[in-house]
Design a protein around this motif. Structure first.
Motif, short mmCIF file in Angstrom:
data_model
loop_
_atom_site.label_atom_id
_atom_site.label_comp_id
_atom_site.label_asym_id
_atom_site.label_seq_id
_atom_site.Cartn_x
_atom_site.Cartn_y
_atom_site.Cartn_z
N LEU A 170 0.84 -1.19 0.00
CA LEU A 170 0.00 0.00 0.00
C LEU A 170 0.87 1.24 0.00
N GLN A 171 0.45 2.25 -0.78
CA GLN A 171 1.08 3.56 -0.75
C GLN A 171 0.00 4.63 -0.63
N ASN A 172 0.23 5.60 0.25
CA ASN A 172 -0.76 6.64 0.52
C ASN A 172 -0.07 8.00 0.40
N TYR A 173 -0.59 8.84 -0.51
CA TYR A 173 -0.09 10.20 -0.69
C TYR A 173 -1.16 11.17 -0.22
N LYS A 174 -0.77 12.17 0.56
CA LYS A 174 -1.74 13.10 1.12
C LYS A 174 -1.24 14.53 0.99
N LEU A 175 -2.15 15.40 0.56
CA LEU A 175 -1.88 16.83 0.46
C LEU A 175 -3.00 17.57 1.18
N GLY A 176 -2.64 18.48 2.09
CA GLY A 176 -3.66 19.19 2.86
C GLY A 176 -3.37 20.68 2.94
N LEU A 177 -4.43 21.46 3.01
CA LEU A 177 -4.31 22.91 3.15
C LEU A 177 -5.34 23.38 4.15
N THR A 178 -4.89 24.11 5.17
CA THR A 178 -5.78 24.69 6.17
C THR A 178 -5.64 26.20 6.16
N GLN A 179 -6.77 26.90 6.17
CA GLN A 179 -6.76 28.35 6.09
C GLN A 179 -7.64 28.94 7.19
N VAL A 180 -7.06 29.86 7.96
CA VAL A 180 -7.83 30.63 8.92
C VAL A 180 -8.48 31.79 8.15
N ILE A 181 -9.81 31.81 8.10
CA ILE A 181 -10.52 32.81 7.31
C ILE A 181 -10.75 34.08 8.14
N THR A 182 -11.31 33.89 9.32
CA THR A 182 -11.49 34.98 10.28
C THR A 182 -11.08 34.45 11.65
N LYS A 183 -11.20 35.30 12.67
CA LYS A 183 -10.86 34.84 14.01
C LYS A 183 -11.79 33.74 14.49
#
Length: 389
Positions: A170-183
């Protein structure tokens, strides 16, 4: 031995996922090391003729300001008398043990993580290594993460020499992006690509076909799957913090694979804090999927196609999970040397309906393919104690 080894693994992995212990998940907040802590948990799954339970212990310890190490021990005790077991074999019991170790390294706004996991059963051995990197940008308002995991599994049957077991990679590739929009608002998106190769079918599971000598009966034969599978999942999550110490979280996940399975998951959860110590939460999750192209509840004759499967997890089905929980937290200063202590009780109720998988164990006289459709009801509970130092 029963014929539901893959279903057992599916349920075991479901329980593990619901505990939120993802050892190679990527940190999606500002670059900080996790606190020193001991996390003790007991989980239990009860439904569909199966019982899965066991303890989990996770320990995290910092070594200076830049390094943190993690150790994890997990056990599944399995007792199975599911619809598949009763149909072709007898009830069975077994135990799965899992050991993991990991390390996090913090450098300015970057966290590098790596680790290794070993999971062992009497007829299955799984080894996984992982590596991830997370980087903060734009005043710590944006986090980009990359992760890679590689698994080497060996699949056998009870009583079979390990030298005769077959391999699964098994091979697992992961890409993630987290963005703070407001407080008060947070949004994240992640993409997973998984490739499987090797022995992908359950060596115990069988599919059924119409008896050529009696159209009112059926016979069984072993399943045969393709040797490869590639799946892609795209997930979206949003969280909004309300002004009265509460939060709402929305989730959506799309899944597709090279076996023609397509699935959608929708989720919403609400968490509310009372006083300084109590947190109550509730959640709702809906899941739906289409069948694999080589799945059938009843084949017309033996070896009617190159690949044949009757695993209900490859069928067309949908389900709702209702969740609720309560946590009690003790802040720093109450217990000497303890920064935070949290005791939690979480429960989920699963209600799944299968559209083209039939219950061959149902009482009554039915022609092949006319048995009642299968339904699954189950409970998952987790009790945990987290102590941060």
């Amino acid at each position: 031995m029963g014929v539901t080894k893959k279903s057992v693994k599916v349920f075991a992995h479901l329980v593990a996922a619901l505990t939120s212990i993802a050892l190679y998940s990527v940190n999606t907040f500002a670059a900080t090391l996790p606190p020193d802590a001991v996390d003790i948990m007991h989980h239990r799954y009860d439904g569909g003729g199966m019982e899965i339970s066991g303890p989990s212990v996770l320990v995290r310890k910092s070594i200076g300001p830049q390094v943190s190490v993690t150790g994890h021990y997990y056990v599944d005790s399995i007792s199975a008398a599911s619809v598949d077991v009763i149909a072709t074999a007898s009830e069975y019991e077994e135990e799965r043990t899992e050991f993991s170790g990991g390390i996090d390294f913090l450098h300015e706004k970057t966290i590098l993580s790596g680790g290794y996991t070993n999971s062992s059963e009497n007829d299955y051995e799984a080894n996984t290594a992982y590596f991830s990197v997370a980087q903060d940008f734009f005043g710590d308002l944006t986090t980009l993460s990359l992760a890679y995991a590689r698994g080497w599994d060996s699949v056998g049957k009870r009583g079979q020499a390990e030298s005769d077991w077959e391999d699964k990679d098994l091979q697992n590739y992961k890409l993630g992006l987290t963005q703070v929009i407001t407080k008060n608002a947070l949004f994240s998106i992640d993409v997973d690509v998984i490739t499987d190769e090797g022995k992908l079918e359950n060596p115990y599971r069988q599919n059924r076909y119409v008896d050529p000598n009696d159209s009112t009966a059926y016979l069984y034969q072993p399943e045969v799957y393709p040797d490869t599978r590639t799946s892609t999942a795209l997930g979206f999550r949003g969280m909004y913090f309300l002004p009265y110490r509460a939060s709402v979280k929305l989730e959506y996940r799309y899944f597709s694979d090279s076996w023609d399975i397509q699935a959608n998951t929708y989720g919403v959860s609400y968490s509310h804090a009372f006083d300084e110590s109590w947190i109550f939460e509730t959640r709702l999750r809906y899941y739906e999927q289409d069948q694999a192209r080589f799945y059938s509840d009843l084949f017309p004759f033996a070896n009617s196609q190159t690949h044949v499967a009757r695993d209900k997890e490859l069928s067309t089905y949908s389900g709702i999970t209702y969740g609720f929980g309560v946590s009690y937290e003790v802040k720093q200063g109450v217990i000497p040397f303890v920064k935070r202590l949290q005791l939690s009780l979480l429960a989920d109720i699963l209600d799944y309906d299968y559209e083209n998988f039939r219950d061959v164990t149902a009482s009554g006289s039915y022609l092949p393919g006319e048995e009642p459709l299968y339904e699954l009801d189950a409970w998952v509970t987790r009790t945990s104690l987290i102590v941060e130092f």
